[in-house]
Scaffold this motif. Structure first.
Motif, short mmCIF file in Angstrom:
data_model
loop_
_atom_site.label_atom_id
_atom_site.label_comp_id
_atom_site.label_asym_id
_atom_site.label_seq_id
_atom_site.Cartn_x
_atom_site.Cartn_y
_atom_site.Cartn_z
N ARG A 21 -25.05 -49.62 47.32
CA ARG A 21 -25.86 -49.30 46.13
C ARG A 21 -27.32 -49.05 46.53
O ARG A 21 -27.97 -48.15 45.99
N LEU A 22 -27.81 -49.84 47.48
CA LEU A 22 -29.19 -49.64 47.94
C LEU A 22 -29.36 -48.28 48.59
O LEU A 22 -30.33 -47.56 48.34
N LYS A 23 -28.40 -47.92 49.44
CA LYS A 23 -28.56 -46.64 50.15
C LYS A 23 -28.34 -45.46 49.19
O LYS A 23 -28.96 -44.42 49.33
N GLU A 24 -27.51 -45.65 48.15
CA GLU A 24 -27.34 -44.61 47.12
C GLU A 24 -28.67 -44.39 46.39
O GLU A 24 -29.07 -43.26 46.14
N ALA A 25 -29.35 -45.51 46.07
CA ALA A 25 -30.63 -45.41 45.35
C ALA A 25 -31.66 -44.65 46.19
O ALA A 25 -32.54 -43.98 45.65
N ALA A 26 -31.54 -44.75 47.54
CA ALA A 26 -32.48 -44.05 48.42
C ALA A 26 -31.99 -42.63 48.72
O ALA A 26 -32.70 -41.87 49.38
N ILE A 71 -34.00 -50.69 65.13
CA ILE A 71 -33.95 -51.25 63.77
C ILE A 71 -33.61 -50.12 62.80
O ILE A 71 -34.14 -49.01 62.92
N GLY A 72 -32.72 -50.40 61.84
CA GLY A 72 -32.34 -49.38 60.87
C GLY A 72 -32.00 -49.99 59.52
O GLY A 72 -32.01 -51.21 59.35
N MET A 73 -31.68 -49.12 58.59
CA MET A 73 -31.22 -49.49 57.24
C MET A 73 -32.17 -50.48 56.55
O MET A 73 -31.75 -51.43 55.90
N VAL A 74 -33.49 -50.22 56.71
CA VAL A 74 -34.50 -51.04 56.03
C VAL A 74 -34.56 -50.53 54.58
O VAL A 74 -35.11 -49.47 54.31
N LEU A 75 -33.94 -51.27 53.70
CA LEU A 75 -33.79 -50.84 52.31
C LEU A 75 -34.12 -52.01 51.40
O LEU A 75 -33.61 -53.12 51.59
N VAL A 76 -34.96 -51.75 50.41
CA VAL A 76 -35.29 -52.78 49.41
C VAL A 76 -34.92 -52.23 48.03
O VAL A 76 -35.15 -51.04 47.75
N HIS A 77 -34.34 -53.07 47.22
CA HIS A 77 -33.96 -52.67 45.85
C HIS A 77 -35.18 -52.04 45.17
O HIS A 77 -36.28 -52.62 45.20
N PRO A 78 -35.01 -50.85 44.54
CA PRO A 78 -36.16 -50.15 43.96
C PRO A 78 -37.00 -51.02 43.02
O PRO A 78 -38.23 -50.87 42.96
#
Ligand SMILES: CC(C)(COP(=O)(O)OP(=O)(O)OC[C@H]1O[C@@H](n2cnc3c(N)ncnc32)[C@H](O)[C@@H]1OP(=O)(O)O)[C@@H](O)C(=O)NCCC(=O)NCCS
Length: 283
Positions: A21-26, A71-78
């Protein structure tokens, strides 16, 4: 009122729906299979951030011996950005890679991520361009599987890339054997290419070659397996031959990243040989 605390726990298979869901939002291209691969490659080095006890963000790492960590996939909920969660995730990932003895930490930064990494001491190395297109239908490609020596492919890659990526290479070859091609010249590996499916487009890479003619042969082989489908290729900016090749096959620049590093300056990669990386999250 004090800010709620950010805490961490290891990312697990059960967190993949949240991570998706986080990566979809991005608007990113990764699949569940990609997340599973990160967990296979570095099970203790992928984290879920919890903010006030609720899942809030992700980070993944992969270590290539002690020479290089990624380092990868640094994602924070919008809805939870600008509260220090991204920075805290980065600190956690850096701490993990340092505990593994890694001397250089690298990543491919988006425009949003770059200021966060700069504040943590990361320096720019060079640009990476993403080229997007539709794989053309080609004649003269031969997709029949051929035996190859994976050890020799890994040795070839390490000499060009400057660190031992063999765990990633073996994993990609095992996951998608029909889209893994190796070129040989006089019995010696002279290049290889891999492709894997994404949510929106095929990801082409790693794509490593001793020369441009071999690079083109490899590119044609892989394009032949995905004709008519959208695809993306991340090419280092100094790799002008790779960009020209992609352009000839109808690919155009769709976005740009900055490769950054922390710690010892990376062994200069032979950008003449690296046509495309293994993905923004794996190097
Ligand atoms: C990039 C990303 C991970 C940053 O996450 P984040 O949790 O917002 O990061 P931080 O809160 O640590 O820092 C972001 C900003 O908020 C500021 N900030 C941090 N804590 C703050 C607080 N308590 N109050 C106000 N601002 C704060 C930081 O100083 C920083 O400022 P900047 O905009 O000048 O850079 C997030 O925007 C994201 O998920 N983006 C989409 C995916 C992406 O591009 N990821 C990066 C891949 S390389």
């Amino acid at each position: 009122m004090p800010m709620p605390a950010t805490t961490f726990r290891p990312l697990t298979e059960a967190d993949i729906p949240f991570a998706m869901r986080l990566k979809e939002a991005a608007g990113w291209n990764q699949t569940e299979c990609d997340w599973r691969r990160y967990l296979i490659l570095e099970p203790a080095g992928c984290y879920l951030a919890l903010y006030d006890g609720q899942p809030a963000g992700t980070v993944t790492t992969v270590s290539y011996g002690t020479r290089l960590g990624w380092i990868g996939m640094v994602l924070v909920h919008p809805e939870l950005r600008r509260r220090g969660i991204g920075t805290a995730l980065m600190r956690r990932a850096i701490e993990y890679l340092k505990s593994r003895g890694v001397v250089t930490i690298a990543l491919d930064a988006t425009a949003e991520g770059r200021p966060v990494y700069e504040r943590l001491g990361f320096l720019d190395d060079y640009g990476v361009v993403r080229l997007s297109g539709t794989a053309p239908a080609l004649t003269g490609t031969d997709q029949s599987p051929r035996p190859f020596d994976i050890e020799a492919v890994c040795r070839f890659d390490a000499a060009v890339f400057g660190a031992d990526r063999s765990r990633v290479i073996r994993q990609l070859a095992a996951e998608h054997p029909a889209r893994f091609f190796v070129a040989e010249s006089a019995g010696t590996v002279s290049g290889y290419i891999a492709a894997r499916p994404g949510t929106y487009a095929w990801n082409i890479g790693p794509w490593v070659s001793a020369d441009t003619a071999t690079a083109e042969w490899l590119f044609r082989q892989v394009l032949g397996t995905i004709a008519g489908s959208p695809a993306v290729v991340d090419v280092p900016l100094p790799q002008t031959a790779g960009q020209q090749l992609c352009a000839r096959f109808g690919f155009a620049v769709s976005r740009q990243f900055t490769r950054m590093y922390l710690g010892e300056k990376p062994t200069p990669i032979d950008t003449a040989g690296v046509f495309s990386g293994a993905g923004a999250e794996k190097g």
